[in-house]
Design an enzyme around this catalytic site. Structure first.
Site, short mmCIF file in Angstrom:
data_model
loop_
_atom_site.label_atom_id
_atom_site.label_comp_id
_atom_site.label_asym_id
_atom_site.label_seq_id
_atom_site.Cartn_x
_atom_site.Cartn_y
_atom_site.Cartn_z
N THR A 54 0.83 -1.21 0.00
CA THR A 54 0.00 0.00 0.00
C THR A 54 0.86 1.26 0.00
O THR A 54 0.58 2.22 -0.73
CB THR A 54 -0.92 0.01 1.23
N TYR A 88 -13.57 -3.07 -0.98
CA TYR A 88 -14.75 -2.49 -1.63
C TYR A 88 -15.88 -3.49 -1.82
O TYR A 88 -17.03 -3.18 -1.53
CB TYR A 88 -14.37 -1.86 -2.99
N TYR A 100 -2.84 -10.15 4.26
CA TYR A 100 -2.75 -8.78 4.78
C TYR A 100 -4.15 -8.33 5.18
O TYR A 100 -5.02 -8.16 4.32
CB TYR A 100 -2.15 -7.85 3.72
N ARG A 157 -8.88 0.00 5.63
CA ARG A 157 -8.76 0.31 4.21
C ARG A 157 -9.70 -0.54 3.35
O ARG A 157 -10.20 -0.07 2.32
CB ARG A 157 -7.32 0.07 3.73
N LYS A 161 -0.07 -10.38 7.97
CA LYS A 161 0.24 -9.03 8.40
C LYS A 161 -1.05 -8.45 8.95
O LYS A 161 -2.01 -8.24 8.22
CB LYS A 161 0.75 -8.20 7.21
N ILE A 202 5.94 -5.13 9.41
CA ILE A 202 6.15 -4.52 8.10
C ILE A 202 5.81 -3.05 8.30
O ILE A 202 4.64 -2.69 8.46
CB ILE A 202 5.30 -5.19 7.01
#
Length: 293
Positions: free
Chosen positions: A46, A109, A135, A140, A164, A206
């Site tokens: 990202t 989304y 992830y 987000r 993650k 990360i």
């Protein structure tokens, strides 16, 4: 997956003033990370503004990173999205040498169910030649990989090796640590949560702020791994405010401004819909940089 133990950094993608990728600055940034003690690099997560790079640009960035690193550090490639068929195609065709794993964000989304998330990752795992890091970043994506789904994937797909986690839920982190296979790794995906997550058993982070302060992040992670939480807490506290400033006007806008001020990259250009940080945030960043220095 010893390559994923310790401190990783989600690299920014530097741009020239005309918006093209600045490979000179990217090379400088990679060398800086290696010199300052980062354990591995994530290319086009990202923080790399991957959503605004086209397919050819992504290929070129992956290839440049592999060539420039030249085996000095492990590399992870970010390949994720909300079109399962397209991500399966990209993962199946990924053949760039030098990479040890793929980091794949949960579909955003669409808001899939847990079964949809499971089937998405299962389809990716069936074609991937590299180990996969899940992830989870609900802030987000609009959906959450629940611990039961992460554990189900870890048990069903031998090449899904880590997650993650950036959900912010310590109940969730604890459930993963309690129920996961012994060789499945929990990795912090949120800089301020790294210390407490490692106390629970996470193997590292990360990081975003590690772009600008790799030695501090790498040392914090090492001290946590060694059980020296007194020094780790000191570093955690030093990094808290600058980390907040990295995100206050969007990621990687703050991190790029710091890197520009440090002379690591040439510009703090970002691609729309992101914009550079405001003068007020620039001033706040510079004050905090002076304190950290």
């Amino acid at each position: 997956m010893n390559e994923l133990q310790g401190a990783g950094v989600a690299l920014v993608t530097p741009f020239n003033t005309d918006g093209t990728v600045d490979y000179g600055s990217l090379g400088n940034l990679i060398d800086y990370q290696i010199k300052e003690g980062m354990d591995y690099l994530v290319v086009l997560g990202t923080t790399g503004e991957t959503a605004t790079l086209d397919a050819e640009e992504r290929k070129q960035v992956w290839e440049f990173a592999s060539t420039h690193v030249a085996g000095r550090l492990p590399l992870v490639a970010g390949i994720g999205g909300n079109n399962t068929r397209e991500i399966v195609r990209q993962v199946d065709q990924f053949s760039i040498s030098g990479y040890c794993a793929i980091l794949s964000v949960s579909p955003y989304y669409n808001k899939p169910t847990q079964e949809g998330i499971y089937q998405h990752y299962k389809a990716i795992s069936e074609v991937s030649k590299l180990p996969i890091i899940l992830y989870n970043v609900p802030g987000r994506t609009g959906s959450n990989i629940l611990p039961t789904t992460a554990i189900r994937l870890a048990k069903a797909c031998s090449n899904i090796v880590a997650i993650k986690e950036a959900s912010g839920s310590f109940a969730q982190f604890g459930e993963i640590m309690r129920d996961k296979p012994s060789d499945f790794l929990l990795i912090s995906g949120d800089d301020p949560a790294t210390l407490p997550m490692m106390a629970l058993g996470a193997v590292g982070v990360i990081s975003v702020v590690g772009n600008a302060y790799p030695k501090k992040v790498a040392t914090l992670v090492k001290e946590c791994a060694d059980g020296n939480y007194t020094l780790a807490r000191e570093l955690h506290n030093v990094l808290l405010k600058i980390t907040d400033l990295c995100f206050i006007e969007g990621n990687p806008c703050g991190a790029k401004y710091i890197l520009k001020k440090q002379g690591i990259i040439t510009t703090d250009e970002v691609r729309l819909p992101l914009v550079p940080v405001s003068p007020q945030t620039q001033e706040a960043i510079e004050k905090e940089m002076a304190i950290i220095a």
